[in-house]
Design a protein around this motif. Structure first.
Motif, PDB file in Angstrom:
ATOM      1  N   THR A 164       4.233  -0.891   3.082  1.00  0.00           N
ATOM      2  CA  THR A 164       4.402   0.530   2.432  1.00  0.00           C
ATOM      3  C   THR A 164       3.403   0.138   1.122  1.00  0.00           C
ATOM      4  O   THR A 164       3.491  -0.806   0.548  1.00  0.00           O
ATOM      5  N   LYS A 165       2.795   1.372   0.680  1.00  0.00           N
ATOM      6  CA  LYS A 165       1.914   1.273  -0.263  1.00  0.00           C
ATOM      7  C   LYS A 165       2.487   2.269  -1.638  1.00  0.00           C
ATOM      8  O   LYS A 165       2.893   3.328  -1.140  1.00  0.00           O
ATOM      9  N   GLY A 166       2.469   1.677  -2.674  1.00  0.00           N
ATOM     10  CA  GLY A 166       3.155   2.432  -3.781  1.00  0.00           C
ATOM     11  C   GLY A 166       2.148   3.474  -4.288  1.00  0.00           C
ATOM     12  O   GLY A 166       1.203   3.682  -3.894  1.00  0.00           O
ATOM     13  N   PRO A 167       2.892   4.224  -5.417  1.00  0.00           N
ATOM     14  CA  PRO A 167       1.771   5.284  -6.110  1.00  0.00           C
ATOM     15  C   PRO A 167       0.656   4.499  -6.551  1.00  0.00           C
ATOM     16  O   PRO A 167       0.800   3.384  -6.967  1.00  0.00           O
ATOM     17  N   GLY A 170       0.623   2.907  -9.864  1.00  0.00           N
ATOM     18  CA  GLY A 170       1.766   2.931 -10.244  1.00  0.00           C
ATOM     19  C   GLY A 170       2.343   4.160 -10.765  1.00  0.00           C
ATOM     20  O   GLY A 170       3.529   4.064 -11.203  1.00  0.00           O
ATOM     21  N   LEU A 171       1.615   5.137 -10.834  1.00  0.00           N
ATOM     22  CA  LEU A 171       1.891   6.393 -11.505  1.00  0.00           C
ATOM     23  C   LEU A 171       1.721   7.598 -10.540  1.00  0.00           C
ATOM     24  O   LEU A 171       2.373   8.395 -10.659  1.00  0.00           O
ATOM     25  N   LEU A 172       0.667   7.552 -10.004  1.00  0.00           N
ATOM     26  CA  LEU A 172       0.370   8.894  -9.290  1.00  0.00           C
ATOM     27  C   LEU A 172       0.600   8.839  -7.585  1.00  0.00           C
ATOM     28  O   LEU A 172       0.310   7.925  -7.111  1.00  0.00           O
TER      29      LEU A 172
END
Length: 190
Positions: A164-167, A170-172
């Motif tokens: 799983t890759k986050g935004p 960390g924002l978009l």
């Protein structure tokens, strides 16, 4: 006439060399040096051979693999040369029927799963080629994949978390899972 034609032709050839030759070469050189993976199609290699692109989904249909979003391309799914959505709105009866059929197929593949079906498992993306699913869509499939492969649910859930890759920054954007990369990691467990 000669006084007008000569400067126009010279300017035409100079601009053609600048915008048609020099500029594309510079842009290609910069892309190749700063973003080599993206410049070559974001190919995923296994054993030195390409097995797919991180940017284009693939049609996984067996119970032992995670399934991606439905593809709207025809006549075959995930056909990159025919990218495009179905253009069906939420009130279109054809879309409603397609979603009902997809929900029924997911329920039939894992009859013990009573969780709500994530929307990205039953609706196509705008391009029809999206290679990503939400973490919720991956989690919905964990028990089926674990059972089909003879693995523990916890082991498969850990694999999903690793993939799983986050935004971005960390924002978009939202967290997402690349289905091809997840299935390749699943194959590597063997």
């Amino acid at each position: 006439m000669k006084n007008i034609l000569r400067p126009a032709l010279v300017l035409f050839f100079v601009l053609t060399l600048l915008t048609g030759v020099a500029y594309p070469l510079v842009v290609t050189g910069v892309a190749q040096s700063l973003f080599p993976a993206q410049a070559h199609g974001s190919l995923i290699l296994q054993g030195g051979k390409p097995v797919g692109s991180a940017l284009i989904g693939q049609n996984f249909t067996d119970a032992g693999h995670f399934w991606g979003r439905p593809s709207a391309t025809a006549p075959m799914p995930y056909n990159a040369s025919l990218s495009g959505g179905s253009n069906q709105g939420p009130l279109n009866p054809a879309l409603v029927d397609a979603v009902k059929a997809r929900v029924a197929a997911l329920r039939a593949a894992d009859s013990g799963n009573t969780a709500a079906v994530p929307v990205d498992l039953v609706t196509a993306s705008a391009s029809g080629l999206d290679p990503h699913i939400s973490p919720a869509a991956a989690d919905y499939q964990v028990a089926r994949v674990a059972r089909a492969r003879g693995l523990s649910v916890e082991k498969v859930r850990v694999l999903v978390a690793q993939q799983t890759k986050g935004p971005w920054l960390g924002l978009l954007g939202e967290s997402q899972v690349n289905v091809l990369q997840l299935n390749l990691a699943l194959e590597a467990l063997r």
